[in-house]
Design a protein around this motif. Structure first.
Motif, PDB file in Angstrom:
ATOM      1  N   SER A 218      54.924  17.179  72.171  1.00 55.92           N
ATOM      2  CA  SER A 218      53.960  16.434  72.988  1.00 55.92           C
ATOM      3  C   SER A 218      53.871  15.012  72.464  1.00 55.92           C
ATOM      4  CB  SER A 218      52.577  17.093  72.932  1.00 55.92           C
ATOM      5  OG  SER A 218      51.590  16.252  73.509  1.00 55.92           O
ATOM      6  N   ALA A 219      53.711  14.070  73.364  1.00 58.04           N
ATOM      7  CA  ALA A 219      53.563  12.678  72.958  1.00 58.04           C
ATOM      8  C   ALA A 219      52.315  12.468  72.115  1.00 58.04           C
ATOM      9  CB  ALA A 219      53.520  11.776  74.192  1.00 58.04           C
ATOM     10  N   THR A 220      51.379  13.426  72.167  1.00 54.42           N
ATOM     11  CA  THR A 220      50.142  13.315  71.389  1.00 54.42           C
ATOM     12  C   THR A 220      50.278  13.882  69.988  1.00 54.42           C
ATOM     13  OG1 THR A 220      49.244  15.435  72.150  1.00 54.42           O
ATOM     14  CG2 THR A 220      48.804  13.508  73.527  1.00 54.42           C
ATOM     15  N   PHE A 221      51.432  14.507  69.667  1.00 55.76           N
ATOM     16  CA  PHE A 221      51.642  15.107  68.351  1.00 55.76           C
ATOM     17  C   PHE A 221      52.502  14.170  67.502  1.00 55.76           C
ATOM     18  CE2 PHE A 221      51.614  19.563  70.520  1.00 55.76           C
ATOM     19  CZ  PHE A 221      50.239  19.460  70.707  1.00 55.76           C
ATOM     20  N   PRO A 222      51.967  13.537  66.478  1.00 58.97           N
ATOM     21  CA  PRO A 222      52.758  12.596  65.668  1.00 58.97           C
ATOM     22  C   PRO A 222      54.019  13.211  65.073  1.00 58.97           C
ATOM     23  CG  PRO A 222      50.418  12.414  65.145  1.00 58.97           C
ATOM     24  CD  PRO A 222      50.563  13.617  66.029  1.00 58.97           C
ATOM     25  N   ASP A 223      53.969  14.497  64.712  1.00 57.16           N
ATOM     26  CA  ASP A 223      55.113  15.135  64.060  1.00 57.16           C
ATOM     27  C   ASP A 223      55.887  16.077  64.979  1.00 57.16           C
ATOM     28  OD1 ASP A 223      54.491  13.923  61.571  1.00 57.16           O
ATOM     29  OD2 ASP A 223      52.928  15.425  61.250  1.00 57.16           O
ATOM     30  N   CYS A 224      55.686  15.925  66.271  1.00 56.49           N
ATOM     31  CA  CYS A 224      56.364  16.807  67.237  1.00 56.49           C
ATOM     32  C   CYS A 224      56.536  16.052  68.544  1.00 56.49           C
ATOM     33  CB  CYS A 224      55.537  18.086  67.431  1.00 56.49           C
ATOM     34  SG  CYS A 224      56.284  19.329  68.506  1.00 56.49           S
ATOM     35  N   GLN A 225      57.394  15.048  68.491  1.00 59.11           N
ATOM     36  CA  GLN A 225      57.569  14.143  69.620  1.00 59.11           C
ATOM     37  C   GLN A 225      58.726  14.576  70.519  1.00 59.11           C
ATOM     38  OE1 GLN A 225      55.991  10.688  70.237  1.00 59.11           O
ATOM     39  NE2 GLN A 225      54.432  11.982  69.276  1.00 59.11           N
ATOM     40  N   PRO A 226      58.592  14.407  71.840  1.00 64.27           N
ATOM     41  CA  PRO A 226      59.731  14.657  72.728  1.00 64.27           C
ATOM     42  C   PRO A 226      60.704  13.471  72.662  1.00 64.27           C
ATOM     43  CG  PRO A 226      57.796  13.957  73.979  1.00 64.27           C
ATOM     44  CD  PRO A 226      57.352  14.092  72.554  1.00 64.27           C
ATOM     45  N   PRO A 227      62.008  13.677  72.957  1.00 70.39           N
ATOM     46  CA  PRO A 227      62.587  14.997  73.239  1.00 70.39           C
ATOM     47  C   PRO A 227      62.810  15.774  71.942  1.00 70.39           C
ATOM     48  CG  PRO A 227      64.291  13.328  73.281  1.00 70.39           C
ATOM     49  CD  PRO A 227      62.995  12.596  73.073  1.00 70.39           C
ATOM     50  N   HIS A 228      62.584  17.067  72.034  1.00 73.22           N
ATOM     51  CA  HIS A 228      62.795  17.937  70.869  1.00 73.22           C
ATOM     52  C   HIS A 228      63.879  18.925  71.277  1.00 73.22           C
ATOM     53  CE1 HIS A 228      61.727  19.981  67.138  1.00 73.22           C
ATOM     54  NE2 HIS A 228      61.720  21.124  67.811  1.00 73.22           N
ATOM     55  N   ASP A 229      65.111  18.468  71.273  1.00 72.75           N
ATOM     56  CA  ASP A 229      66.214  19.218  71.876  1.00 72.75           C
ATOM     57  C   ASP A 229      67.230  19.703  70.850  1.00 72.75           C
ATOM     58  OD1 ASP A 229      67.099  16.715  71.236  1.00 72.75           O
ATOM     59  OD2 ASP A 229      67.595  16.112  73.273  1.00 72.75           O
ATOM     60  N   GLY A 230      66.747  19.969  69.636  1.00 69.87           N
ATOM     61  CA  GLY A 230      67.649  20.446  68.600  1.00 69.87           C
ATOM     62  C   GLY A 230      66.945  21.368  67.625  1.00 69.87           C
ATOM     63  N   ILE A 231      67.530  21.525  66.442  1.00 76.40           N
ATOM     64  CA  ILE A 231      66.954  22.373  65.389  1.00 76.40           C
ATOM     65  C   ILE A 231      66.943  21.597  64.081  1.00 76.40           C
ATOM     66  CG2 ILE A 231      67.630  24.558  66.454  1.00 76.40           C
ATOM     67  CD1 ILE A 231      70.047  24.615  64.539  1.00 76.40           C
ATOM     68  N   SER A 232      65.994  21.901  63.223  1.00 76.14           N
ATOM     69  CA  SER A 232      65.981  21.334  61.877  1.00 76.14           C
ATOM     70  C   SER A 232      66.848  22.210  60.973  1.00 76.14           C
ATOM     71  CB  SER A 232      64.561  21.302  61.320  1.00 76.14           C
ATOM     72  OG  SER A 232      63.723  20.474  62.094  1.00 76.14           O
ATOM     73  N   ILE A 233      67.644  21.576  60.124  1.00 77.37           N
ATOM     74  CA  ILE A 233      68.446  22.310  59.146  1.00 77.37           C
ATOM     75  C   ILE A 233      67.951  21.950  57.752  1.00 77.37           C
ATOM     76  CG2 ILE A 233      70.740  22.730  58.188  1.00 77.37           C
ATOM     77  CD1 ILE A 233      71.937  22.136  60.873  1.00 77.37           C
ATOM     78  N   ILE A 234      67.511  22.985  57.021  1.00 73.89           N
ATOM     79  CA  ILE A 234      67.017  22.813  55.656  1.00 73.89           C
ATOM     80  C   ILE A 234      68.070  23.340  54.687  1.00 73.89           C
ATOM     81  CG2 ILE A 234      65.240  23.498  53.996  1.00 73.89           C
ATOM     82  CD1 ILE A 234      63.335  23.870  56.357  1.00 73.89           C
ATOM     83  N   LYS A 235      68.311  22.602  53.625  1.00 72.97           N
ATOM     84  CA  LYS A 235      69.198  23.048  52.560  1.00 72.97           C
ATOM     85  C   LYS A 235      68.348  23.411  51.348  1.00 72.97           C
ATOM     86  CE  LYS A 235      73.268  21.555  49.885  1.00 72.97           C
ATOM     87  NZ  LYS A 235      74.229  20.435  49.671  1.00 72.97           N
ATOM     88  N   VAL A 236      68.513  24.651  50.869  1.00 71.94           N
ATOM     89  CA  VAL A 236      67.725  25.136  49.735  1.00 71.94           C
ATOM     90  C   VAL A 236      68.675  25.485  48.585  1.00 71.94           C
ATOM     91  CG1 VAL A 236      66.003  26.791  48.949  1.00 71.94           C
ATOM     92  CG2 VAL A 236      66.079  26.140  51.374  1.00 71.94           C
ATOM     93  N   PRO A 237      68.704  24.694  47.519  1.00 69.12           N
ATOM     94  CA  PRO A 237      69.518  25.068  46.355  1.00 69.12           C
ATOM     95  C   PRO A 237      68.938  26.325  45.693  1.00 69.12           C
ATOM     96  CG  PRO A 237      68.877  22.736  46.290  1.00 69.12           C
ATOM     97  CD  PRO A 237      68.029  23.399  47.334  1.00 69.12           C
ATOM     98  N   ARG A 238      69.756  27.331  45.505  1.00 67.67           N
ATOM     99  CA  ARG A 238      69.264  28.594  44.931  1.00 67.67           C
ATOM    100  C   ARG A 238      68.644  28.397  43.550  1.00 67.67           C
ATOM    101  NH1 ARG A 238      70.633  33.104  47.775  1.00 67.67           N
ATOM    102  NH2 ARG A 238      72.379  32.935  49.232  1.00 67.67           N
TER     103      ARG A 238
END
Length: 500
Positions: A218-238
């Motif tokens: 939503s345009a009203t969400f600072p951390d969730c702006q459109p377009p949101h057309d992908g995925i986040s990839i997190i790398k976690v070192p074991r």
């Protein structure tokens, strides 16, 4: 974070712990601001049904067409071995993961670890209070991953709900150390755009990649702006999970305009969800493949480079699918089963009026080779037993039953119960067993039933939204060979090569 090792001790503490009670009350008093609800995202208050629907439900119970409230029924080849009710975590039960003799059960208030070395008598090892819907859960080695898809005051396990319109709000991934199952330790958190509705692990030797699915910007969400057309990839070192971080946000639906190239939804496609991200992703690392269920779209993509997934094919079903929810490969990777979560999981859609093609699974063959592979629709599968108007019911989370030469699956259907079915013939799937309870109520529609039903080392484990943790045993020659397949670890959205 509150660790609850002794259930009886915790009940006493819970009765006098005003702060803990206040925290849970805060969690359940308001819907999350940053996500489209799945069942349990907010307290699903009982929904009134018409007097005629209530009368029909009661008549069906009286005639034996459906079981009575709390009555258990099942096919002859299914046995109910155990049920462990909710204890210190009263929220919605969600997903499951497995490792060795342990089962890990998500709950909107945190997670619970069971010792399942004796499946007939599962034993609680620990319960962790860490609110944040929907607490989708997975494990890899000594690490446990937990999704938060509701806007919180901070990333701690004592956070409270906070509007997503506030920049300081947090939602995303939490990481725990589970080297001591009786005392899990919270080690790190990573904020992700639009939170983490679900997540999928792509384990490597030194690192774990986490594909984070989220949606509804939503345009009203600072951390969730459109377009949101992908995925986040997190790398976690074991060896250093505290250094977990987002390494990329690949766009899966490139296109012009504010919403990218996914399904536009209504009014172009009435009754279909607009694609603003993915709901769930299943990876098959042995084949370098992944399948994404992304609201209005189903996708097939390559994960040869786990940091740079590449879309191979994209399909839509604008006639019968409302919300592409999850995906399951068969072992040969020449089929994908997609689920449609019609009504968001909170509606009664397993009835004659809805029919056999809405709120069902869609079975697709995978044809071609390499990057030329295509998803080709073959048929629908829906449980053949009609449910009452007071029972939320639709296709939900399931897993393969590993039998060579066969495509068998066990699957949760909320209050439709657990279905065991065969899709070896893509065009003619059929049910071969089932387990279910009667409706939570014959007068109102209340959210409940099996959220996830998975096969692990000879047994079926189900996390029931309202009733707790169930253990089932299948006694059928068609599934018997699967009992010889033993896994050290199972996250269903990270499908193993069962026969390697």
């Amino acid at each position: 974070m509150t660790l609850l090792n002794n259930p009886r001790t915790r009940r006493r503490r819970f009765g006098v712990g005003a702060a803990a009670l206040g925290l849970i009350a805060a969690l359940f008093s308001a819907a999350p601001a940053g996500a489209t609800p799945d069942p349990g995202d907010s307290p699903a208050a009982p929904k009134s049904v018409s007097k005629s629907d209530a009368a029909d439900a009661k008549a069906a119970i009286k005639s034996g067409q459906i079981p009575a409230p709390d009555e258990i029924v099942h096919s002859d080849n299914i046995k109910h071995l155990a049920n462990i009710p909710k204890d210190a975590l009263p929220g919605t039960n969600s997903d499951l993961a497995f490792q060795g003799k342990y089962a890990f059960a998500g709950n909107y208030d945190g997670f619970r670890i069971f010792d399942i070395s004796n499946p007939k008598k599962p034993r609680t090892v620990s319960q962790v209070l860490c609110p944040g819907s929907q607490n989708d859960i997975s494990v890899s080695g000594n690490l446990l991953f937990l999704s938060t898809d509701s806007s919180r005051s901070d990333n701690s396990c004592s956070s409270t709900t906070q509007p997503a319109t506030e920049k300081a709000s947090w939602e995303g991934m939490k990481v725990f150390d589970i080297s001591d199952k009786a005392n899990p330790k919270y080690v790190s958190a990573v904020e992700t755009a639009c939170g983490s509705h679900t997540h999928t692990l792509v384990p490597e030797k030194r690192d774990v990649y986490v594909y984070v699915s989220s949606y509804s910007p939503s345009a009203t969400f600072p951390d969730c702006q459109p377009p949101h057309d992908g995925i986040s990839i997190i790398k976690v070192p074991r060896k250093a999970p505290q250094k977990a971080a987002v390494v990329d946000f690949p766009v899966l639906f490139p296109g012009e305009g504010p919403d990218g190239g996914g399904n536009p939804g209504g009014p172009t496609n009435p009754g279909v969800s607009k694609t603003t991200g993915c709901h769930d992703i299943t990876v098959l690392p042995s084949k370098d493949l992944a399948a994404g269920a992304c609201m209005g779209d189903g996708i097939l993509f390559s994960i040869k480079n786990p940091e740079k997934p590449k879309v191979i094919d994209q399909v839509q079903d604008n006639k019968n699918f409302a919300f592409w929810h999850s995906a399951t490969f068969n072992q040969k990777a020449n089929k994908v089963v997609f689920t449609d979560e019609l009504g968001g999981g909170g509606a009664a859609t397993c009835d004659e009026a809805t029919g056999p093609e809405r709120g069902a699974n869609g079975i697709y063959d995978v044809t071609g080779k390499g990057d030329k592979r295509k998803l080709v629709f073959k048929s629908y599968y829906k449980i053949p037993r009609h449910q009452a108007a007071t029972e939320n019911c639709v296709a939900h989370n399931g897993s393969l039953i590993p039998v060579k030469g066969k495509d068998l699956m066990v699957q949760a259907w909320y209050q439709g119960g657990v279905s065991v079915w065969d899709f070896t013939n893509s065009s003619k799937p059929k049910e071969i067993g089932y387990f279910e309870r009667g409706p939570l109520s014959a007068d109102t529609l209340q959210t409940g039933g099996s959220w996830s039903a998975y096969y692990y080392n000879g047994y079926v484990y189900s996390n029931d939204i309202a009733k707790g943790f169930d253990v089932l045993k299948i006694d059928d020659k068609r599934t018997a060979p699967a009992e010889r397949v033993r896994m050290r670890e199972l996250n269903v959205q990270t499908q193993p090569d069962y026969f390697d």
